[in-house]
Design a protein around this motif. Sequence first.
Motif, short mmCIF file in Angstrom:
data_model
loop_
_atom_site.label_atom_id
_atom_site.label_comp_id
_atom_site.label_asym_id
_atom_site.label_seq_id
_atom_site.Cartn_x
_atom_site.Cartn_y
_atom_site.Cartn_z
N LEU B 166 7.76 3.46 -42.89
CA LEU B 166 9.19 3.73 -42.98
C LEU B 166 9.92 2.52 -43.58
CD1 LEU B 166 11.62 5.53 -42.40
CD2 LEU B 166 11.70 4.55 -40.11
N LEU B 167 9.58 1.35 -43.05
CA LEU B 167 10.21 0.12 -43.53
C LEU B 167 9.93 -0.08 -45.01
CD1 LEU B 167 11.83 -1.87 -41.80
CD2 LEU B 167 9.86 -3.40 -41.91
N ARG B 168 8.67 0.15 -45.37
CA ARG B 168 8.27 -0.02 -46.77
C ARG B 168 9.00 0.97 -47.66
NH1 ARG B 168 2.11 0.65 -47.76
NH2 ARG B 168 1.87 -1.35 -46.73
N THR B 169 9.15 2.20 -47.16
CA THR B 169 9.83 3.23 -47.95
C THR B 169 11.30 2.86 -48.17
OG1 THR B 169 8.41 4.85 -46.93
CG2 THR B 169 10.30 5.68 -48.12
N LEU B 170 11.93 2.36 -47.10
CA LEU B 170 13.34 1.98 -47.24
C LEU B 170 13.47 0.84 -48.25
CD1 LEU B 170 14.56 2.21 -43.54
CD2 LEU B 170 14.98 3.80 -45.43
N LEU B 171 12.57 -0.13 -48.16
CA LEU B 171 12.60 -1.26 -49.09
C LEU B 171 12.39 -0.76 -50.52
CD1 LEU B 171 12.69 -4.39 -49.15
CD2 LEU B 171 10.20 -4.33 -49.29
N TRP B 172 11.40 0.10 -50.68
CA TRP B 172 11.07 0.69 -51.98
C TRP B 172 12.29 1.43 -52.54
CZ3 TRP B 172 7.90 2.27 -55.96
CH2 TRP B 172 8.00 3.58 -56.43
N THR B 173 12.91 2.26 -51.70
CA THR B 173 14.06 3.04 -52.16
C THR B 173 15.20 2.13 -52.56
OG1 THR B 173 13.41 4.71 -50.58
CG2 THR B 173 15.57 4.95 -51.55
N THR B 326 18.49 8.26 -54.73
CA THR B 326 17.92 7.85 -53.45
C THR B 326 16.90 8.88 -52.98
OG1 THR B 326 20.01 6.83 -52.93
CG2 THR B 326 18.50 7.16 -51.11
N VAL B 327 17.31 10.15 -53.04
CA VAL B 327 16.40 11.20 -52.57
C VAL B 327 15.14 11.25 -53.43
CG1 VAL B 327 16.17 13.68 -52.25
CG2 VAL B 327 18.25 12.52 -51.53
N TRP B 328 15.34 11.16 -54.74
CA TRP B 328 14.19 11.22 -55.64
C TRP B 328 13.24 10.05 -55.41
CZ3 TRP B 328 17.29 12.41 -60.73
CH2 TRP B 328 17.63 13.77 -60.72
N THR B 329 13.80 8.86 -55.25
CA THR B 329 12.96 7.68 -55.08
C THR B 329 12.25 7.74 -53.74
OG1 THR B 329 14.62 6.50 -56.33
CG2 THR B 329 12.95 5.19 -55.26
N PHE B 330 13.00 8.12 -52.70
CA PHE B 330 12.42 8.25 -51.37
C PHE B 330 11.24 9.21 -51.42
CE2 PHE B 330 12.25 9.33 -46.93
CZ PHE B 330 12.80 8.25 -46.28
N ALA B 349 0.20 0.42 -51.07
CA ALA B 349 1.35 0.87 -51.83
C ALA B 349 1.92 2.18 -51.30
CB ALA B 349 0.99 1.03 -53.30
N ASP B 350 1.37 2.67 -50.19
CA ASP B 350 1.82 3.99 -49.75
C ASP B 350 3.22 3.95 -49.14
OD1 ASP B 350 0.01 6.02 -50.37
OD2 ASP B 350 -1.45 5.07 -49.02
N ILE B 351 4.02 4.95 -49.52
CA ILE B 351 5.29 5.16 -48.83
C ILE B 351 5.14 6.46 -48.03
CG2 ILE B 351 6.63 3.94 -50.54
CD1 ILE B 351 7.46 6.68 -51.65
N LEU B 352 6.19 6.87 -47.36
CA LEU B 352 6.06 8.01 -46.44
C LEU B 352 5.46 9.24 -47.12
CD1 LEU B 352 9.38 7.74 -44.42
CD2 LEU B 352 7.08 7.53 -43.52
N VAL B 353 6.03 9.62 -48.28
CA VAL B 353 5.57 10.88 -48.85
C VAL B 353 4.15 10.81 -49.38
CG1 VAL B 353 7.74 12.00 -49.37
CG2 VAL B 353 6.83 10.31 -50.95
N SER B 354 3.75 9.63 -49.91
CA SER B 354 2.38 9.58 -50.42
C SER B 354 1.40 9.56 -49.25
CB SER B 354 2.19 8.38 -51.34
OG SER B 354 2.31 7.18 -50.61
N ALA B 355 1.81 8.93 -48.14
CA ALA B 355 0.97 8.99 -46.94
C ALA B 355 0.89 10.41 -46.43
CB ALA B 355 1.55 8.08 -45.87
N LEU B 356 2.01 11.11 -46.52
CA LEU B 356 2.04 12.51 -46.10
C LEU B 356 1.06 13.34 -46.92
CD1 LEU B 356 3.31 15.06 -44.81
CD2 LEU B 356 5.06 14.93 -46.56
#
Lengths: 367, 416
Positions: B166-173, B326-330, B349-356
């Motif tokens: 989650l933290l990584r995804t927020l940072l990424w976004t 934001t939504v697209w990047t997230f 390098a995984d963010i939430l959606v790629s982990a999903l």
Amino acid sequence: MAEVRFSHVTKKFNENMILNGVSAEIKDHEFVVIVGPSGCGKTTLLRMLAGLEEITAGEIYIDNVLVNNMHPSKRQIAMVFQDYALYPHMTVEENMSFALRLMKLKSGAISARVHEAAAILQLTKLLKRMPKQLSGGQRQRVAIGRAIVRHPKVFLFDEPLSNLDAKLREEMRVEIAKLYQRLNATIIYVTHDQVEAMTLAGRIVIMNHGIIQQVGTPIEVYRKPANLFVAGFIGSPTMNFLYGRLQAEGEKLFFKNDSLTLYLPPFLLADAARNAGREAALGIRPDDVVIGPGVREDCSEKIEGILEVSELLGHRENLYIKAGENRILAAVEAFFNQSPGSKVSVGFNYRNMHVFDKKTQKRINNS
Amino acid sequence: MDILYSIYEVAWFVLIVAAGIAALEGYFYYHFKLYGKKWFMAVSAVFFPLAAVLLCRYLGLVEGGGLGRVWAWFFIAQVLINLFFKHIVKGRFSLPYMLLAPAFTGLALLLVYPFVFQIYLSFHDLKLTTIMAWKNTGRLPFAGIQQYINVFTTSPLSEITFWTLLLRTLLWTFTNVFFHVAGGFALALLLNNEIRFKGFYRTLLVIPWAMPQVVAVLAMRGEFHSQYGFINIMLGKLAAAFPALAALGFGPVQWLSDHPLATCTLINIWLGIPFMMVVILGGLQSISSSYYDAADIDGASYFQKLRYITLPLIRPVLMPAVTLGTVWTFNNINVIYLVTGQSGGTEQADILVSALYKAAFTYNRYSYSAAFAIVIFAMLFFISVFYYAPTFGRGNLGIRGSLRGKVISPSSPARG
């Protein structure tokens, strides 16, 4: 307050000549209206004075200071735009104080100036509103208020009333006249509406094709138009023009075309011999066309015409008359009780007749 | 002969689709046009459930024993639909409903059904060990909210936790959107000037966005190759030319293996700038030049004009674009999936959606993934509603009217 001087000002956009050597002087405390048809360069001239357009050649002086390369904000001018250009995300107060805040004035001084201007323009109750919550006339007043707070040397108005409806335009015209009396500032006002020019101006500058056609007080340009363009542009309804040739018979001078012969008395145009043979245009304002068989002093002999259309305006009536090949508009007292198709006799008032050379377009009579 | 058979198959498929559409249109016609007839209720309540049951039987969706139950469900649904058409969709609303019906049906099939099924999955337990039982019996063990608890307490992959992701995804976004807006704004300002070959530059700048993302990302991935990529070659040459830089540790980097997330971020920034540039350029061009004239006379400097005129006036177009961005990047799985080597590879390098994605299709934890997806959906939903929605309205307030309707913002009230 200040004088403004244009000296041989020229403006080219690429190869298009917009202004061709404009020279004019505007005195201190003067209300000058620059008027002309659209595309004549009047707005460009104003924007060059404001510093929003580059000057191709020539000089512009404000208070004898050359301002050609001076930043707009340093010229001590204020401009009211045609579309008002009120910042839509700021309240009326923020709009009016924006320039002062950029100048880093003390907030007490800013507020004093804003409230003073708001009081003059009756905007005090509207200070917290957003521009879109205002009516057209109120927005116009805010735009003027934004100019007033800066205490500029010269006010520039760029067609300020053209976005308003007819009734509001009349009201705002009076407001601007009152404001001028109160501020007694140097005002340069650009418009395409000759009524605004006639009613507001101390002096009128009439422009066409990037050239000044005539400069003068409203009564001068109305009574003695310098050329055909000015004659046709100033005055409503438009002046009648009759085209023909001047011919001398002995000492007498006559104006002739295919269907009309008019005697021109010496007090109108002297020196018959010199003017004979010229192609000429006679200009007569509709108010100086005399209808009816009666004989009047200083009036031409009657010619026969046929009434084509009559327009009732209330107190006046416009008559469209055809006399041979000549079409004549006459403005007479209401009610003219004849139906279209009937014969009318038409005469012209020599005292207000204008004679122009058709070739040079210049006025040739002096009376 | 093979080709003839292919044509026959395609024609058959087209025929089935056409028949389906025709059936749907007939269904709509019956309900929109004939609801006033006396026999409307009776005929539809008998005919449509029967047809549906027969279709299910023919397609083998239901076994013999379940038919009665299925018929009962269809019957109740049909009665409700009949009542809806007879008493709610009538008179002056029937035309708008009729025009919306095909699109609504399409959306219902493509969005609503999967969403409902996903919610169903998230409260049950579908995974590799239960999937055969589900196929055979049609029953799944009920799991309550256990899947949602698992989302927050267990790792979707082998080691990384939900909170790190989650933290990584927020940072990424945040990083991506920030540079998208900053870069897009800078380029839009440049393109908004009077410059030569403007159309040419604009075309060049839009290319990363106009290209298929797979092509763009794989091409860029090649440029990050440790040995043959353009970037490492340049870094190597620079280090060789300036030994002082090399002494500070400057030199080629193992982008894909050592810094996969940074690589993804750089590529995604490159991909996302053109969209923001186009949107912001549109916003800039809708600002009347007389505001800048007025600001010139008021004595505003370049940066003051930027701060007090440009930024507030492009806000109404910028905020929706930032929300979308934001939504697209997230949700951006493409870049990460393509750069880090598809489903295997690194977890760095995984963010939430790629982990999903990996949880669902590499580790086959379907119900867990369904719950995971709903959690992500809920987060995005609340971000959009509570953070961005109010700013839409506020930015809009000062703008409409004065730009004379040039700026169309999503929250403009409908007229008429």
